[in-house]
Design an enzyme around this catalytic site. Structure first.
Site, short mmCIF file in Angstrom:
data_model
loop_
_atom_site.label_atom_id
_atom_site.label_comp_id
_atom_site.label_asym_id
_atom_site.label_seq_id
_atom_site.Cartn_x
_atom_site.Cartn_y
_atom_site.Cartn_z
N HIS A 168 1.14 -2.94 0.69
CA HIS A 168 1.29 -3.52 -0.64
C HIS A 168 1.02 -2.46 -1.70
O HIS A 168 0.58 -1.35 -1.41
CB HIS A 168 0.41 -4.75 -0.83
N CYS A 213 -5.80 -3.11 4.43
CA CYS A 213 -4.37 -2.98 4.16
C CYS A 213 -4.02 -1.53 3.82
O CYS A 213 -4.89 -0.68 3.65
CB CYS A 213 -3.97 -3.89 3.01
#
Length: 217
Positions: free
Chosen positions: A166, A193
């Site tokens: 992301h 992430c």
């Protein structure tokens, strides 16, 4: 005018002036170096000049065209490279490799590297190493109230929406958190992430197909 900035000298033969009338030397010995600017001046000839320093030592006045802005971080608002992103339809053996030690993502076709991206992975080794694959879950934005952060252009590679590629993080109002964004390519900062520049995250979200292998090491 007061002007505080760091600049990279990009011209090897630009004039340095001790005043606007006396040239003292050129930039041949400064070329490729990073120096401080404390002020800028708009001359009647139309040129902007910088007051250039090396630490506390004043070097002289230098035309701004002989420099480029220098940042000690990667520009998270732009693609990581100046070349176009690869056309995924042209590469049947596309994969994504995440190098935690180097804080880089490599878009590869077989053993050939097509594109390199700056990233920030998980602190305390929270980005899991191993072989994974791009999953069906992806979206435009999210916000995690427990972490006080969200992001845009997310694409899942593990646990169906838990571990993601992301963008750099956003706050509760959707604004990008600059202090976190400056970690890209430099150090881990996420909770597991893989953070990317805004365009890099958007490209992965829009173009990388479900099932594309992801190797993290």
């Amino acid at each position: 005018m007061n002007y505080n900035a760091n600049v990279l000298i990009t011209a090897s033969n630009a004039a340095l002036y001790s005043s606007f009338f006396n040239m003292t030397r050129d930039t041949s010995s400064l070329y490729g170096g990073v120096y401080q600017v404390s002020g800028k001046y708009s001359h009647v000839n139309g040129t902007t000049y910088y007051s250039l320093y090396d630490g506390n030592r004043w070097l002289g006045y230098l035309a701004s065209w002989a420099t480029t802005p220098y940042m000690d971080y990667y520009d998270w608002t732009k693609p990581s490279q100046s070349k176009p992103y690869p056309d995924v339809n042209m590469y049947p053996n596309l994969s994504i490799e995440v190098d935690i030690a180097k804080q880089r993502v490599y878009i590869k076709n077989g053993s050939t590297n097509l594109y390199t991206m700056y990233v920030s992975t998980g602190i305390d080794n929270s980005t899991l190493r191993g072989h994974f694959a791009i999953q069906t879950e992806r979206g435009y934005s999210f916000y995690n109230a427990n972490e006080g952060m969200g992001a845009r252009y997310w694409t899942s590679f593990l646990d169906h929406g838990v571990y993601l590629f992301h963008s750099v993080p956003t706050d509760a109002n959707g604004n990008y958190i600059v202090s976190q964004a400056k970690m890209l390519g430099k150090q881990p900062g996420s909770h597991g992430c893989v953070r990317l520049t805004i365009p890099d995250a958007q490209w992965i979200n829009a173009h990388i197909k479900v099932g594309t292998p992801v190797y993290i090491y």
